[in-house]
Design a protein around this motif. Structure first.
Motif, PDB file in Angstrom:
ATOM      1  N   THR A  96       0.827  -1.211   0.000  1.00  0.00           N
ATOM      2  CA  THR A  96       0.000   0.000   0.000  1.00  0.00           C
ATOM      3  C   THR A  96       0.858   1.256   0.000  1.00  0.00           C
ATOM      4  O   THR A  96       0.595   2.211  -0.760  1.00  0.00           O
ATOM      5  N   LEU A  97       1.895   1.284   0.844  1.00  0.00           N
ATOM      6  CA  LEU A  97       2.777   2.451   0.887  1.00  0.00           C
ATOM      7  C   LEU A  97       3.550   2.610  -0.425  1.00  0.00           C
ATOM      8  O   LEU A  97       3.753   3.735  -0.899  1.00  0.00           O
ATOM      9  N   ALA A  98       3.982   1.491  -1.001  1.00  0.00           N
ATOM     10  CA  ALA A  98       4.710   1.572  -2.270  1.00  0.00           C
ATOM     11  C   ALA A  98       3.803   2.082  -3.386  1.00  0.00           C
ATOM     12  O   ALA A  98       4.221   2.890  -4.227  1.00  0.00           O
ATOM     13  N   LEU A  99       2.554   1.625  -3.407  1.00  0.00           N
ATOM     14  CA  LEU A  99       1.613   2.105  -4.417  1.00  0.00           C
ATOM     15  C   LEU A  99       1.329   3.590  -4.228  1.00  0.00           C
ATOM     16  O   LEU A  99       1.246   4.352  -5.204  1.00  0.00           O
ATOM     17  N   ARG A 100       1.220   4.015  -2.995  1.00  0.00           N
ATOM     18  CA  ARG A 100       1.011   5.439  -2.722  1.00  0.00           C
ATOM     19  C   ARG A 100       2.187   6.265  -3.221  1.00  0.00           C
ATOM     20  O   ARG A 100       2.005   7.335  -3.811  1.00  0.00           O
ATOM     21  N   ALA A 101       3.405   5.767  -2.988  1.00  0.00           N
ATOM     22  CA  ALA A 101       4.594   6.494  -3.458  1.00  0.00           C
ATOM     23  C   ALA A 101       4.654   6.540  -4.981  1.00  0.00           C
ATOM     24  O   ALA A 101       5.038   7.555  -5.566  1.00  0.00           O
ATOM     25  N   ALA A 102       4.266   5.446  -5.638  1.00  0.00           N
ATOM     26  CA  ALA A 102       4.300   5.418  -7.099  1.00  0.00           C
ATOM     27  C   ALA A 102       3.299   6.404  -7.709  1.00  0.00           C
ATOM     28  O   ALA A 102       3.552   6.968  -8.777  1.00  0.00           O
ATOM     29  N   LEU A 103       2.190   6.619  -7.018  1.00  0.00           N
ATOM     30  CA  LEU A 103       1.173   7.537  -7.533  1.00  0.00           C
ATOM     31  C   LEU A 103       1.468   8.997  -7.196  1.00  0.00           C
ATOM     32  O   LEU A 103       0.767   9.888  -7.673  1.00  0.00           O
ATOM     33  N   ARG A 104       2.475   9.247  -6.393  1.00  0.00           N
ATOM     34  CA  ARG A 104       2.818  10.619  -6.016  1.00  0.00           C
ATOM     35  C   ARG A 104       3.990  11.178  -6.812  1.00  0.00           C
ATOM     36  O   ARG A 104       4.402  12.323  -6.588  1.00  0.00           O
ATOM     37  N   ARG A 105       4.540  10.404  -7.718  1.00  0.00           N
ATOM     38  CA  ARG A 105       5.637  10.871  -8.550  1.00  0.00           C
ATOM     39  C   ARG A 105       5.439  10.391  -9.982  1.00  0.00           C
ATOM     40  O   ARG A 105       4.873   9.333 -10.226  1.00  0.00           O
ATOM     41  N   GLY A 106       5.901  11.173 -10.927  1.00  0.00           N
ATOM     42  CA  GLY A 106       5.945  10.725 -12.308  1.00  0.00           C
ATOM     43  C   GLY A 106       4.630  10.836 -13.044  1.00  0.00           C
ATOM     44  O   GLY A 106       3.737  11.609 -12.682  1.00  0.00           O
TER      45      GLY A 106
END
Length: 444
Positions: free
Chosen positions: A207-217
């Protein structure tokens, strides 16, 4: 004093500079001062822009020795020029449009942003023809050229940190798949209480990794309105089919134990494939944004741009589905479980289209469609359990018939498939507009 009066007198714009207050007053006065001969406007006297009377041939009351504008010019011609022609000669419609969209013109870094902004405000190629331009792009080029600047603005320089930023979002897009694969491996290698700990830690990490992926790029969006709905849809992909099958059999008889053959089976393959598909989704969003921006630079009309972007959108969408299909086949073969193609492809298509629309500023439709999909899945489960109440068996009949015809996968396939088709039709209308690509570069 006559010289000071002449300096204060508002005049018709004589240069391609920005719209200012004196130009606005000049056009207003010129329009209001036009009178018909019956009203005395051509009876031997003309009105100066300041409101005082001036003789025919005309000097303004300011005494600066300068011929009066507007109606005075018509009088100097012997009254042959109509008030409409006088207003047409003095008015600058492009400058009026610049005044109306002053903020857009001042903040734009190139004509394309002005064109996209005009299109977002309803200006079409037919509207641009009234400004004596063949299309909106040509009109935007003139507006951009007429914006006053202290010095020539150089072309936007490439950010030296761009390669590093791209590497960051690529790594972040790969992270959910890697952590999900590690969590699945942990579930396969543990048992009992350690398995529960691994499941909880893996869920939190993904969940945290998905959140990070959606906050960049390329997947970054300034608005965050669909996170809870997305988590529900992913949770149903993991637990929903097992719960639906257990409910039809009279269960469930226990809580999930992390296996595919327990009392509440887990469906791991769809979730793992979707986690791995974060990288193709980010690449698809980046590819679509960059290619659409390039087409915006070479298009000469809004219809031309839409016609060129529509195949790009459909092609990008198809490439993502191909990548997701390959990941499903791979994960299914590695884990030795069914690949669950229909429901996973429908869910992946729904999530990608919802994210693309959100990234490009269209949040209303994704929110409604995702909410409808969540409601359909939750309603299917609720009606099954409600059908166990005395006299309420009819509530479960539609879901039971659907499961008999298509299996437990029929519920998420129908809910997400209809939603994805709806968003695809909506995206072909919204994401093919120039205003959807007004931003010159991706968000961080």
């Amino acid at each position: 004093m006559s010289g000071l009066g002449e300096l204060d007198r508002p005049e018709t714009p004589g240069s391609p500079g920005a719209w200012d207050e004196s130009a606005h007053r000049s056009l207003t006065d010129a329009s209001d001062g036009a009178q018909t001969p019956a009203e005395g406007g051509f009876s031997g006297e003309g009105r100066s822009p300041g409101g005082g009377r001036s003789p025919v041939g005309g000097r303004s009351s300011g005494g600066g020795g300068r011929p009066s504008e507007g109606v005075g010019a018509a009088v100097a011609d012997g009254g042959k020029q109509s008030p409409t022609a006088a207003r047409g000669a003095t008015a600058d419609p492009v400058k009026a449009l610049m005044h109306r969209h002053r903020t857009l013109c001042e903040r734009a870094v190139d004509p394309l942003e002005i064109a996209a902004g005009l299109e977002a405000h309803g200006v079409t190629d037919r509207t641009a023809a009234r400004f004596r331009h063949r299309d909106v792009f040509s009109l935007a080029e003139e507006m951009y050229a007429r914006v006053p600047r202290d010095a020539d603005t150089p072309p936007r320089a490439t950010d030296p940190s761009a390669p590093r930023a791209r590497a960051v979002w690529i790594l972040l897009a790969l992270l959910p798949g890697v952590l999900c694969a590690a969590a699945v491996a942990g579930l396969r290698l543990t048992d009992g209480r350690p398995r529960l700990i691994v499941a909880a830690a893996g869920t939190l990490a993904v969940t945290l990794a998905l959140r990070a992926a959606l906050r960049r790029g390329p997947l970054y969006a300034t608005t965050r309105t669909t996170g809870t709905r997305t988590c529900w849809l992913l949770g149903y992909a993991l637990l929903g089919d097992g719960l639906l099958g257990a409910a039809l059999a009279g269960g469930p008889d226990g809580l999930p134990d992390g296996t595919a053959d327990g009392p509440w089976p887990l469906t791991v393959v769809p979730v793992l494939a979707l986690a791995l598909a974060c990288a193709p989704a980010a690449w698809s969003a980046h590819f679509f944004a960059v290619r659409a921006r390039r087409k915006l630079t070479v298009s000469r009309g809004l219809a031309d741009f839409s016609a060129s972007v529509r195949p790009l959108l459909l092609g990008t969408f198809a490439l993502f589905l191909v990548a997701l299909t390959a990941l499903l086949a791979l994960t299914g073969a590695v884990l030795g479980e069914p690949a669950a193609y229909p429901q996973t492809l429908a869910l992946g298509a729904l999530l990608l289209l919802a994210r693309l629309l959100t990234v490009h500023g269209h949040t209303h439709a994704p929110t409604l469609v995702l909410t409808a999909a969540v409601a359909a899945e939750a309603g299917a489960l609720a009606t099954l359990f409600a059908g166990r109440l005395p006299g309420c068996g009819f509530l479960a009949v539609p879901v039971e018939e659907l499961v008999v015809a298509c299996g437990p996968a029929g519920v998420p396939t129908a809910a997400c498939g209809i939603g994805a088709l709806t968003l695809l039709i909506h995206a072909t209308r919204r994401l093919t507009r120039a205003s959807a690509h007004a931003s010159a570069e991706q968000q961080p």
